[in-house]
Design a protein around this motif. Sequence first.
Motif, PDB file in Angstrom:
ATOM      1  N   THR A 191     -25.608-108.707 -44.215  1.00  0.00           N
ATOM      2  CA  THR A 191     -26.964-108.594 -44.772  1.00  0.00           C
ATOM      3  C   THR A 191     -28.009-108.483 -43.651  1.00  0.00           C
ATOM      4  N   PRO A 192     -28.588-107.277 -43.483  1.00  0.00           N
ATOM      5  CA  PRO A 192     -29.513-107.061 -42.373  1.00  0.00           C
ATOM      6  C   PRO A 192     -30.926-107.582 -42.656  1.00  0.00           C
ATOM      7  N   CYS A 193     -31.588-107.954 -41.572  1.00  0.00           N
ATOM      8  CA  CYS A 193     -32.973-108.430 -41.644  1.00  0.00           C
ATOM      9  C   CYS A 193     -33.774-107.721 -40.558  1.00  0.00           C
ATOM     10  N   PHE A 194     -35.059-107.557 -40.816  1.00  0.00           N
ATOM     11  CA  PHE A 194     -35.955-107.032 -39.780  1.00  0.00           C
ATOM     12  C   PHE A 194     -36.606-108.187 -39.037  1.00  0.00           C
ATOM     13  N   LEU A 195     -36.734-108.032 -37.730  1.00  0.00           N
ATOM     14  CA  LEU A 195     -37.551-108.945 -36.934  1.00  0.00           C
ATOM     15  C   LEU A 195     -38.672-108.098 -36.341  1.00  0.00           C
ATOM     16  N   LEU A 196     -39.898-108.544 -36.524  1.00  0.00           N
ATOM     17  CA  LEU A 196     -41.052-107.758 -36.078  1.00  0.00           C
ATOM     18  C   LEU A 196     -42.025-108.636 -35.308  1.00  0.00           C
ATOM     19  N   ASN A 197     -42.515-108.098 -34.201  1.00  0.00           N
ATOM     20  CA  ASN A 197     -43.645-108.723 -33.508  1.00  0.00           C
ATOM     21  C   ASN A 197     -44.869-107.902 -33.884  1.00  0.00           C
ATOM     22  N   LEU A 198     -45.718-108.487 -34.735  1.00  0.00           N
ATOM     23  CA  LEU A 198     -46.852-107.727 -35.272  1.00  0.00           C
ATOM     24  C   LEU A 198     -48.094-107.825 -34.387  1.00  0.00           C
ATOM     25  N   ASP A 199     -47.946-108.522 -33.265  1.00  0.00           N
ATOM     26  CA  ASP A 199     -48.969-108.473 -32.210  1.00  0.00           C
ATOM     27  C   ASP A 199     -50.312-109.057 -32.609  1.00  0.00           C
ATOM     28  N   LYS A 200     -50.343-109.903 -33.631  1.00  0.00           N
ATOM     29  CA  LYS A 200     -51.578-110.641 -33.902  1.00  0.00           C
ATOM     30  C   LYS A 200     -51.234-111.882 -34.710  1.00  0.00           C
TER      31      LYS A 200
ATOM     32  N   THR B   6     -42.568-119.035 -57.347  1.00  0.00           N
ATOM     33  CA  THR B   6     -43.704-119.039 -56.431  1.00  0.00           C
ATOM     34  C   THR B   6     -43.318-119.752 -55.134  1.00  0.00           C
ATOM     35  N   TYR B   7     -43.884-119.288 -54.054  1.00  0.00           N
ATOM     36  CA  TYR B   7     -43.602-119.914 -52.762  1.00  0.00           C
ATOM     37  C   TYR B   7     -44.724-119.573 -51.792  1.00  0.00           C
ATOM     38  N   ASP B   8     -44.848-120.387 -50.765  1.00  0.00           N
ATOM     39  CA  ASP B   8     -45.857-120.144 -49.740  1.00  0.00           C
ATOM     40  C   ASP B   8     -45.181-119.543 -48.521  1.00  0.00           C
ATOM     41  N   TRP B   9     -45.466-118.287 -48.285  1.00  0.00           N
ATOM     42  CA  TRP B   9     -44.935-117.648 -47.072  1.00  0.00           C
ATOM     43  C   TRP B   9     -45.589-118.322 -45.868  1.00  0.00           C
ATOM     44  N   PRO B  10     -44.775-118.756 -44.878  1.00  0.00           N
ATOM     45  CA  PRO B  10     -45.336-119.600 -43.814  1.00  0.00           C
ATOM     46  C   PRO B  10     -45.976-118.861 -42.637  1.00  0.00           C
ATOM     47  N   GLY B  11     -46.061-117.551 -42.655  1.00  0.00           N
ATOM     48  CA  GLY B  11     -46.712-116.835 -41.553  1.00  0.00           C
ATOM     49  C   GLY B  11     -45.790-116.575 -40.381  1.00  0.00           C
ATOM     50  N   GLY B  12     -46.393-116.332 -39.211  1.00  0.00           N
ATOM     51  CA  GLY B  12     -45.608-115.932 -38.044  1.00  0.00           C
ATOM     52  C   GLY B  12     -45.289-117.093 -37.123  1.00  0.00           C
ATOM     53  N   VAL B  13     -44.326-116.874 -36.229  1.00  0.00           N
ATOM     54  CA  VAL B  13     -43.965-117.882 -35.224  1.00  0.00           C
ATOM     55  C   VAL B  13     -44.175-117.285 -33.829  1.00  0.00           C
ATOM     56  N   GLY B  14     -43.896-118.105 -32.822  1.00  0.00           N
ATOM     57  CA  GLY B  14     -44.109-117.675 -31.442  1.00  0.00           C
ATOM     58  C   GLY B  14     -45.471-118.159 -30.969  1.00  0.00           C
ATOM     59  N   VAL B  15     -45.712-118.009 -29.687  1.00  0.00           N
ATOM     60  CA  VAL B  15     -46.968-118.492 -29.106  1.00  0.00           C
ATOM     61  C   VAL B  15     -48.158-117.865 -29.833  1.00  0.00           C
ATOM     62  N   SER B  16     -48.052-116.592 -30.157  1.00  0.00           N
ATOM     63  CA  SER B  16     -49.160-115.903 -30.826  1.00  0.00           C
ATOM     64  C   SER B  16     -49.041-115.909 -32.343  1.00  0.00           C
ATOM     65  N   LYS B  17     -48.031-116.590 -32.875  1.00  0.00           N
ATOM     66  CA  LYS B  17     -47.822-116.631 -34.353  1.00  0.00           C
ATOM     67  C   LYS B  17     -47.754-115.221 -34.942  1.00  0.00           C
ATOM     68  N   SER B  18     -47.103-114.337 -34.212  1.00  0.00           N
ATOM     69  CA  SER B  18     -47.102-112.925 -34.612  1.00  0.00           C
ATOM     70  C   SER B  18     -45.712-112.415 -34.988  1.00  0.00           C
ATOM     71  N   ILE B  19     -44.697-113.288 -34.912  1.00  0.00           N
ATOM     72  CA  ILE B  19     -43.315-112.828 -35.118  1.00  0.00           C
ATOM     73  C   ILE B  19     -42.835-113.234 -36.512  1.00  0.00           C
ATOM     74  N   VAL B  20     -42.335-112.240 -37.241  1.00  0.00           N
ATOM     75  CA  VAL B  20     -41.889-112.478 -38.617  1.00  0.00           C
ATOM     76  C   VAL B  20     -40.519-111.851 -38.821  1.00  0.00           C
ATOM     77  N   ALA B  21     -39.849-112.288 -39.876  1.00  0.00           N
ATOM     78  CA  ALA B  21     -38.563-111.663 -40.231  1.00  0.00           C
ATOM     79  C   ALA B  21     -38.459-111.598 -41.747  1.00  0.00           C
TER      80      ALA B  21
END
Length: 242
Positions: free
Chosen positions: A75-84, A99-114
């Motif tokens: 099962t493939p997933c995308f990992l993206l650094n959205l740069d903001k 219903t659920y709360d998507w938790p946003g991005g991780v990393g120093v810039s909180k820009s990385i999602v999957a």
Amino acid sequence: METTRRKFIEICVAGATPCAAMAASPATPAAIASTPLTAKKYNRVKLVDIDGKAIKAKSLKAHHNYVFNYPYASTPCFLLNLDKALPEKVSMKTDTGGTYDWPGGVGVSKSIVAYSAICAHKLAYPTPQVSFISYRPQPSKINARGQVISCCADKSVYDPFIGARVVSGPAPQPLAAILLEHDAKTDELFAIGTFGGEKFNEFFQKYDFKLSMEMGDKAKDAVTATAKLTDLAAYSTQTAQC
Ligand code: FES
């Protein structure tokens, strides 16, 4: 008009109950009750490169398609650094009212999602031969803004900046979010679970024969310890454009 009415009556003869319901209450879709979902924990796995070396979050190229298999071997997933920096919490809803709360991005810039790369519509996904679904940094025929995940199978568009919610097209719900953890000391990334409308059971059912031809009995194996991160261009020979 009379012909149309006669046709409707003829169809009703074949199935009286649904027609009676249609005649009595046209176009009132049943309300779907909201049910709070909890995040689903899977193995905590470290993202590594093709040589098995830990990926550092700061090394991820911005707006680039990376793929890893999780939580199962197929099962493939995308990992993206959205740069903001992304919003920390966004309310999302699945097609069955979860219903659920998507938790946003991780990393120093909180820009990385999957996100799961299995389209929520008819389950198109990146295969070794072709990927109909991918992150599109540039505007395209089906999305003037760009920076979206597009599925060219039937033209669904998802917004990765907001939990992969549906922007347009027939997809009935967001892509399932993959929960990530960032180790601030080592700058390493881990996948730890999912949140939202998983499609894994439907995926295994739909592609049962194909997966068993390609992977034998390994398709449903849980990914453990590490997951290899690759460029989509290396994962799929071709990427469909739309
Ligand atoms: S499978 Fe992706 S839009 Fe239909």
